[in-house]
Design a protein around this motif. Sequence first.
Motif, PDB file in Angstrom:
ATOM      1  N   ARG A  53     -22.224  35.158  -9.831  1.00 11.53           N
ATOM      2  CA  ARG A  53     -21.658  36.035  -9.091  1.00 11.53           C
ATOM      3  C   ARG A  53     -22.036  37.933  -9.777  1.00 11.53           C
ATOM      4  O   ARG A  53     -22.028  37.828 -10.723  1.00 11.53           O
TER       5      ARG A  53
ATOM      6  N   ILE B 228     -20.751  37.408 -14.090  1.00 10.29           N
ATOM      7  CA  ILE B 228     -20.221  36.210 -14.137  1.00 10.29           C
ATOM      8  C   ILE B 228     -20.997  34.755 -13.148  1.00 10.29           C
ATOM      9  O   ILE B 228     -20.791  34.444 -12.885  1.00 10.29           O
TER      10      ILE B 228
ATOM     11  N   LYS C 233     -19.692  31.156 -12.260  1.00  9.52           N
ATOM     12  CA  LYS C 233     -18.491  29.795 -12.069  1.00  9.52           C
ATOM     13  C   LYS C 233     -19.921  28.425 -11.495  1.00  9.52           C
ATOM     14  O   LYS C 233     -20.550  28.855 -11.260  1.00  9.52           O
ATOM     15  N   ARG C 234     -18.611  27.998 -11.944  1.00 12.74           N
ATOM     16  CA  ARG C 234     -18.978  25.761 -11.706  1.00 12.74           C
ATOM     17  C   ARG C 234     -18.067  25.917 -11.506  1.00 12.74           C
ATOM     18  O   ARG C 234     -16.281  25.626 -11.444  1.00 12.74           O
TER      19      ARG C 234
ATOM     20  N   GLU D 156     -19.740  42.026  -4.516  1.00 14.31           N
ATOM     21  CA  GLU D 156     -20.518  41.124  -5.402  1.00 14.31           C
ATOM     22  C   GLU D 156     -21.963  40.014  -4.602  1.00 14.31           C
ATOM     23  O   GLU D 156     -21.276  40.538  -3.849  1.00 14.31           O
TER      24      GLU D 156
ATOM     25  N   TYR E 219     -22.797  28.843 -10.062  1.00 12.98           N
ATOM     26  CA  TYR E 219     -23.115  30.049  -9.367  1.00 12.98           C
ATOM     27  C   TYR E 219     -23.427  31.182  -9.970  1.00 12.98           C
ATOM     28  O   TYR E 219     -22.245  31.183 -10.942  1.00 12.98           O
TER      29      TYR E 219
ATOM     30  N   VAL F 129     -23.512  36.995  -4.641  1.00  6.66           N
ATOM     31  CA  VAL F 129     -23.151  35.463  -4.907  1.00  6.66           C
ATOM     32  C   VAL F 129     -24.190  33.838  -4.966  1.00  6.66           C
ATOM     33  O   VAL F 129     -25.248  34.896  -4.240  1.00  6.66           O
TER      34      VAL F 129
ATOM     35  N   GLY G 240     -25.163  42.391 -18.015  1.00  6.25           N
ATOM     36  CA  GLY G 240     -24.152  41.106 -19.407  1.00  6.25           C
ATOM     37  C   GLY G 240     -22.586  41.568 -18.006  1.00  6.25           C
ATOM     38  O   GLY G 240     -20.986  40.889 -18.681  1.00  6.25           O
ATOM     39  N   TRP G 241     -22.191  42.254 -16.748  1.00  8.25           N
ATOM     40  CA  TRP G 241     -20.977  41.706 -15.918  1.00  8.25           C
ATOM     41  C   TRP G 241     -21.457  40.883 -15.555  1.00  8.25           C
ATOM     42  O   TRP G 241     -20.441  40.798 -14.076  1.00  8.25           O
TER      43      TRP G 241
END
Lengths: 302, 269
Positions: free
Chosen positions: A143, A132, A134-135, A150, A141, A152, A129-130
Amino acid sequence: MRALTVKGVRIDDTFAEAFGMRATAVIITADSPRWAHQAALTMTGFATSVIGCGCEAGIDSELTAAQTPDRRPGVRVLLFAVSTAELQKQLQARVAQCVLTSPGSACYAGLDGEERLRLGNALRYFGDGWQISKRFGGKHYWRIPVMDGEFVCEATTGLTKEAVGGGNLLIMGRTAQTTLAAAEAAAAAIAKVPNVIMPFPGGIVRSGSKVGSKYKGVPASTNHAFCPTLRGAADTALDPDAACVLEIVIDGLTSQAVAAAMGAGIAALVKLGPRRGAVRISAGNYGGKLGPHQYHLRDLTP
Amino acid sequence: MKPLVLTLRARPDQRLDLAPLVPHRLAGMAAAEIERVEVQTTRRRVLLADIFHLRMGDVAQIRIEGACDRLDRIGHEMTSGEIVAEGDIGAQAGRLMTGGSLTVHGSVGPWAGSGMKGGTIDILGDADERLGGPIAGEIAGMRGGVVRVRGSVGERVGDRMRRGTIVVEGDAGAYAGSRMIAGTLVVVGRSGPLPGYLMKRGTIVLGKKAVRLSPTFIDCGVHDLIAARLMAAFIGSYSTRAAKLLSRPLRRFAGDMAALGKGEILLRA
């Protein structure tokens, strides 16, 4: 089979027979080349043969910081399997267990292409749930928070159906030492060829196999015709001057890459010569009936 | 091929809707047809030729010469090609864009890049409030693409942004990245009070430390994030200053805990 002799090395007029495979590639980066290499080595461990390991995998090349997406040193790893489903399963399991776990690692697509395999898209759930998303720049990607920061991971990586598995060279020498030296020289030359891997330990196999066995339920068994200790006791393919045989198996993203790799291997063996290296080079095939790809040694000889 | 050039004759006496002035809608039209395109917003009819002097060229490259804040909706739903505005323009520039590029050698009004899905907008001057934000009744703002502003932006830049990247090289007004759903917003200069107000997810990167941050953002410490390096590599082609900011260790604040709390503000450490 009439042998061709180049600089004292006999090259059989035969061919390696290879099969179509599904393949993918990933780029693994880390804070240092040592840890990028470590993650790649762990991920490609126990990946020598599709028969027992589910996939064949290896390191294609080491990448400098300038060549990777996050500007850290990295390694490109290739994975080969017999089906897309098996390739997806192996990729997911190996990245999750071996790359995600490795300190400071990150993992990116190593192959372009329309067809994609799930990479971060499969691993993101580890984030509980944590994670993230990213586009940017057409890339996606994930994270994933981990204990050193992190992880990645790119969402997907490319898949190719043009890959070829099973290119090979059989290297015969007068002693175990010279044969190993020859195989090492060939493996070192092939390692420089892009888009190919040699999945066996250090690129070299000592237990070549044939299809079938005298025992029920055993799919493959020792290639007795190439076992030096059986010379005379069984039908043999060895000349009187051969005391040791080693094999190099090659998987490539394209047929051309496999041919280039075999050519580089033969060139290295010829260069080393029969006294310090191999006296004879051959290749494994199934009579040309099974595999769609054939690599004739005489076409590849320099 | 030469671009299609439109030169403003005089300041129009009403706001104009220049939405038809995009490459895909002008494709295949003759000069005479383009001149007869209606652009009024009141009951008084205005044709393009009434306002602009037209020099025909390739409609995939449109140049608008002359500055006026009454030129609204330039680059509306643009799909490809290039529009260059040589001066200030009005509201909703590049709204709902999906591709191509819009360059403004001046400042833009409110709602520039509102709801855009792709393409790039480059604003060399300033932008008014709600850059990339939704207009009344819409659920989400910007959904993709890249907006770069060399100057400063008004309040609520990136309001309800969902995806895409906004880079502001100057300062930002209050509530930068308010109600962000996801996406990336970089403000290299100073940021007004309460950035990330009620943001759910997404990343806001701020170049100046002195920020009035809401207490609903939680300090997670200083980190050298791989994701920031990837962002820097991408943003570098749009703004070297933003890329430089992202290449340093950043202090991460998680929030807004008054909303979902999965967003982050990265502050220069």
